[in-house]
Enzyme design. Structure first.
Site, PDB file in Angstrom:
ATOM      1  N   TRP A  68      -1.164   3.941  -2.581  1.00 26.93           N
ATOM      2  CA  TRP A  68      -0.143   2.833  -2.652  1.00 26.93           C
ATOM      3  C   TRP A  68       0.362   3.062  -4.076  1.00 26.93           C
ATOM      4  CZ3 TRP A  68       1.355   0.395   1.212  1.00 26.93           C
ATOM      5  CH2 TRP A  68       0.535   0.440   2.356  1.00 26.93           C
ATOM      6  N   TRP A 124       3.242   6.314  -3.289  1.00 29.69           N
ATOM      7  CA  TRP A 124       4.113   6.686  -2.155  1.00 29.69           C
ATOM      8  C   TRP A 124       5.655   5.757  -2.397  1.00 29.69           C
ATOM      9  CZ3 TRP A 124       6.597   4.978   2.368  1.00 29.69           C
ATOM     10  CH2 TRP A 124       6.339   3.513   2.764  1.00 29.69           C
ATOM     11  N   PRO A 153       9.632   2.330  -6.262  1.00 22.41           N
ATOM     12  CA  PRO A 153      10.379   1.087  -6.705  1.00 22.41           C
ATOM     13  C   PRO A 153       9.626  -0.132  -6.486  1.00 22.41           C
ATOM     14  CG  PRO A 153      11.792   2.543  -5.474  1.00 22.41           C
ATOM     15  CD  PRO A 153      10.370   3.202  -5.436  1.00 22.41           C
ATOM     16  N   VAL A 154       8.750  -0.290  -5.460  1.00 19.21           N
ATOM     17  CA  VAL A 154       8.006  -1.593  -5.123  1.00 19.21           C
ATOM     18  C   VAL A 154       6.710  -1.326  -6.014  1.00 19.21           C
ATOM     19  CG1 VAL A 154       6.475  -2.429  -3.388  1.00 19.21           C
ATOM     20  CG2 VAL A 154       8.743  -1.618  -2.834  1.00 19.21           C
ATOM     21  N   HIS A 155       6.111  -0.173  -6.204  1.00 20.57           N
ATOM     22  CA  HIS A 155       5.289  -0.402  -7.347  1.00 20.57           C
ATOM     23  C   HIS A 155       5.603  -0.767  -8.738  1.00 20.57           C
ATOM     24  CE1 HIS A 155       1.472   1.046  -9.054  1.00 20.57           C
ATOM     25  NE2 HIS A 155       2.188   1.913  -9.958  1.00 20.57           N
ATOM     26  N   TYR A 161       1.851  -8.044 -11.711  1.00 18.24           N
ATOM     27  CA  TYR A 161       0.446  -7.700 -12.337  1.00 18.24           C
ATOM     28  C   TYR A 161       0.508  -7.639 -13.717  1.00 18.24           C
ATOM     29  CZ  TYR A 161      -3.576  -4.496 -13.133  1.00 18.24           C
ATOM     30  OH  TYR A 161      -4.751  -4.015 -13.555  1.00 18.24           O
ATOM     31  N   HIS A 213       5.084  -7.732   4.398  1.00 18.31           N
ATOM     32  CA  HIS A 213       4.945  -6.773   5.575  1.00 18.31           C
ATOM     33  C   HIS A 213       4.721  -7.546   7.122  1.00 18.31           C
ATOM     34  CE1 HIS A 213       3.959  -3.509   2.940  1.00 18.31           C
ATOM     35  NE2 HIS A 213       3.860  -2.861   4.033  1.00 18.31           N
TER      36      HIS A 213
END
Length: 490
Positions: A376, A379, A382-384, A392, A417
């Site tokens: 997670w 992959w 950009p979202v991470h 965070y 999601h």
């Protein structure tokens, strides 16, 4: 000195022992070669043993690709014989524009995509009003929250009143674009907020410095020095080609960020000096070919497999349900891999090249992930990066634990999601939400497996969750959708 002497002596003894061992081995080899029976054996492991240290399996990899190609060709022929040719390019245009039968001159998805400019411009106007102190900080932040909540809720509201005019793919595209816009506006507002706080911090330090000097001439000197410092800083930014807050609050800067392949806003993005024409042409060809390939796979392979999976799933026959799940897993995973390459490599690199955007770290080597948490975080970069930068880290800075911050990140991800699935289907289920919230405990399990059984088994768990988890969720959603809209087939 004595310690160094002892270390040198130990090293010397080790070197001597290694040399003696090599000499003994060489003597044994010479002794065996001198034997009259012409010996041909020597101590060695089989190539498939881990201790052999053999790594060249290129031929087996080629064999595996050949077998996959033959198996895929057989599946294609079986699909054509069973369903015929279902690919219809004209339907793709209708579906992508959001056009629905019965509404010949209405394209609601296109209208909603055009309207997405309004909340973006509204966000810019609020930021400018805060910068020039027309709005207070508190009121401006409240208006930004209202604007972003309205923006992400608009597809839901429109779909509630005009749901029959939308196609599934059209409203899915709208929800995806509006979600990306929501994340970008969040980053835009928060980054500008950080800039304002930083400027206020500098002004507060300068005020304290002035108050510590009571003589009038010293006040004048400090004011002059402060003005000179600001001029020097501005000159440094201009000479380096850098933008400083609030000079970034322009339509050009905002729309560049909205089109840039990133979710995290900066005042000065890294830029390339030129557009590589050959690289650009390759990405354009990949995007055009990839879109056609994904849509063709959907029409020819995915849709028939999903429709056939409804009856066994509704009957709850375990054997049939497992067979349909495994049958659906192959086309779903293939389409997911094609979509990953099309989105994260071809399309994002295409946009990056056109916009001279230099940071192309859109994905990491997620295929080598040994546990779920590594997957997670690698992959979808950009979202991470957005989750780490805007959720965070701010949570940990105000006192929350890392575990609590991680749970909140997964909660937000699970909510969106579910948003991308339930809103287009016009029915609220929690399968996608539960699937995402199951990732933290699954991550713990995969880490335990990695530690006890090795990295290979951790990677197998990651791939198993990808191959089997997604088609299971698709079957559950389509099962509920079919029961609500269609009569079961006899």
């Amino acid at each position: 000195m004595s310690n160094k002497t002892e270390e040198n002596a130990v090293r010397y003894r080790r070197a001597q022992s290694v040399t003696k061992a090599e000499e003994i081995t060489e003597k044994e080899k010479k002794a065996r070669k001198s034997q009259l029976d012409k010996p041909c054996h020597k101590p060695r492991d089989s190539l498939f043993s881990w201790s052999s240290e053999f790594t060249n399996f290129t031929g087996l990899v080629n064999w595996g690709f050949l077998m996959l190609t033959i198996g895929g060709l057989r599946l294609c022929l079986e699909n054509f014989l069973k369903y015929g040719i279902r690919v219809n390019p004209f339907e793709w245009i209708i579906v992508l524009t959001g056009h629905n039968e019965g509404y010949s001159h209405q394209y609601p998805s296109v209208i909603l995509l055009i309207f997405s400019v309004v909340p973006a411009v509204t966000c810019l106007l609020i930021e400018k009003a805060i910068a020039v102190e027309i709005l207070s900080q508190k009121l401006g932040v409240s208006l930004q929250i209202i604007n972003m909540v309205s923006e992400i809720s608009l597809p839901v509201i429109i779909l509630y009143f005009k749901g029959t005019q939308f196609s599934f793919v059209g409203i899915t595209t709208v929800c995806t674009i509006y979600l990306v816009l929501f994340l970008k506006l969040w980053s835009y507002c928060q980054t500008n907020h950080w800039c304002r706080l930083g400027m206020k911090g500098k002004q507060y330090k300068n005020t304290l410095r002035r108050q510590s000097l009571s003589a009038p001439n010293w006040n004048e000197l400090v004011n002059a020095e402060h003005e000179q410092t600001l001029e020097d800083e501005k000159h440094d930014f201009v000479s380096a080609g850098l933008v400083k807050y609030p000079d970034n609050l322009t339509l050009k800067d905002l729309f560049y960020f909205l089109l840039a392949p990133t979710l995290c806003y900066e005042l000065n993005f890294p830029r390339t000096t030129r557009i590589r024409k050959r690289f650009l042409i390759k990405r354009i060809i990949e995007v055009v070919f990839g879109m056609n390939l994904v849509m063709a796979l959907f029409q020819q392979w995915m849709i028939p497999s999903v429709r056939n999976a409804v009856d066994p799933f509704s009957e709850m026959g375990f054997v049939k349900m497992t067979e349909r799940l495994l049958k659906l897993a192959v086309p779903n995973h293939l389409i997911w891999l094609c979509f990953f390459y099309l989105s994260f490599h071809s399309f994002l690199n295409l946009m990056g090249e056109l916009l001279h955007f230099a940071d192309r770290n859109f994905y990491s080597d997620w295929w080598n992930a040994n546990n779920i948490s590594v997957f997670w975080s690698s992959w979808n970069m950009p979202v991470h990066l957005w989750a780490v930068r805007h959720v965070y880290i701010p949570m940990t800075e105000i006192g929350y634990t890392k575990g609590s911050a991680s749970i909140v990140v997964f909660f937000i991800s699970a909510f969106f999601h579910e948003y991308l699935v339930s809103v287009p289907l016009q029915m609220f289920r929690v399968w996608a939400f539960l699937g995402m919230m199951a990732q933290p405990p699954l991550s713990v399990i995969s880490r335990v497996v990695e530690k006890k059984l090795g990295a290979r088994w951790g990677n197998i768990i990651v791939w198993s969750s990808l191959i089997l988890g997604q088609p299971l969720a698709i079957m559950m959603y389509y099962h509920d959708y079919a029961l609500a809209h269609f009569a079961p087939q006899q």
